[in-house]
Write a protein that holds these residues in place. Sequence first.
Motif, short mmCIF file in Angstrom:
data_model
loop_
_atom_site.label_atom_id
_atom_site.label_comp_id
_atom_site.label_asym_id
_atom_site.label_seq_id
_atom_site.Cartn_x
_atom_site.Cartn_y
_atom_site.Cartn_z
N TYR A 277 0.83 -1.19 0.00
CA TYR A 277 0.00 0.00 0.00
C TYR A 277 0.87 1.25 0.00
O TYR A 277 2.01 1.23 0.48
N LEU A 278 0.32 2.32 -0.51
CA LEU A 278 0.96 3.63 -0.40
C LEU A 278 -0.10 4.62 0.08
O LEU A 278 -1.01 4.96 -0.67
N GLN A 279 0.01 5.01 1.33
CA GLN A 279 -0.88 6.02 1.89
C GLN A 279 -0.28 7.39 1.58
O GLN A 279 0.85 7.68 1.97
N MET A 280 -1.05 8.19 0.87
CA MET A 280 -0.57 9.51 0.45
C MET A 280 -1.42 10.58 1.10
O MET A 280 -2.64 10.64 0.85
N ASN A 281 -0.80 11.40 1.93
CA ASN A 281 -1.50 12.49 2.62
C ASN A 281 -0.93 13.83 2.17
O ASN A 281 0.15 13.90 1.58
N SER A 282 -1.67 14.86 2.46
CA SER A 282 -1.25 16.24 2.11
C SER A 282 -0.79 16.32 0.66
O SER A 282 0.29 16.85 0.36
N LEU A 283 -1.59 15.80 -0.21
CA LEU A 283 -1.21 15.75 -1.62
C LEU A 283 -1.07 17.13 -2.23
O LEU A 283 -1.82 18.06 -1.89
#
Length: 121
Positions: free
Chosen positions: A79-85
């Motif tokens: 998985y790749l959790q991407m925040n503050s894109l």
Amino acid sequence: QVHLVESGGDLVQPGGSLRLSCAASGRIFSINTMAWYRQAPGKERELVASLTSGGTSYYGDAVKGRFTISKDSAKNTVYLQMNSLKPEDTAVYYCNHVLKTTPWSTLTTHWGQGTQVTVSS
């Protein structure tokens, strides 16, 4: 044969979050490294994050503190959790595995088909 299937790409507003998934299937004996790369239009493919079988992670400078790579070994999924894109995160994201298909084989590299992430208001 090994298949990597990514999912989770989408259009998201700046500051938003997404979680990408990559499920591996086929003839897999062991996975050495799972990784995410990305490629924006007109740019070279770059390493975003990687995770070894021993649990060592690496993040590119552009995503440190915002993205998190994790895995579910039982499901052969990363998985790749991407925040503050940010708009500059816009790219096609590719899953990459380095693995062995049998106990006696050498390590081979496999790629998914890619999933589009677009960050825009």
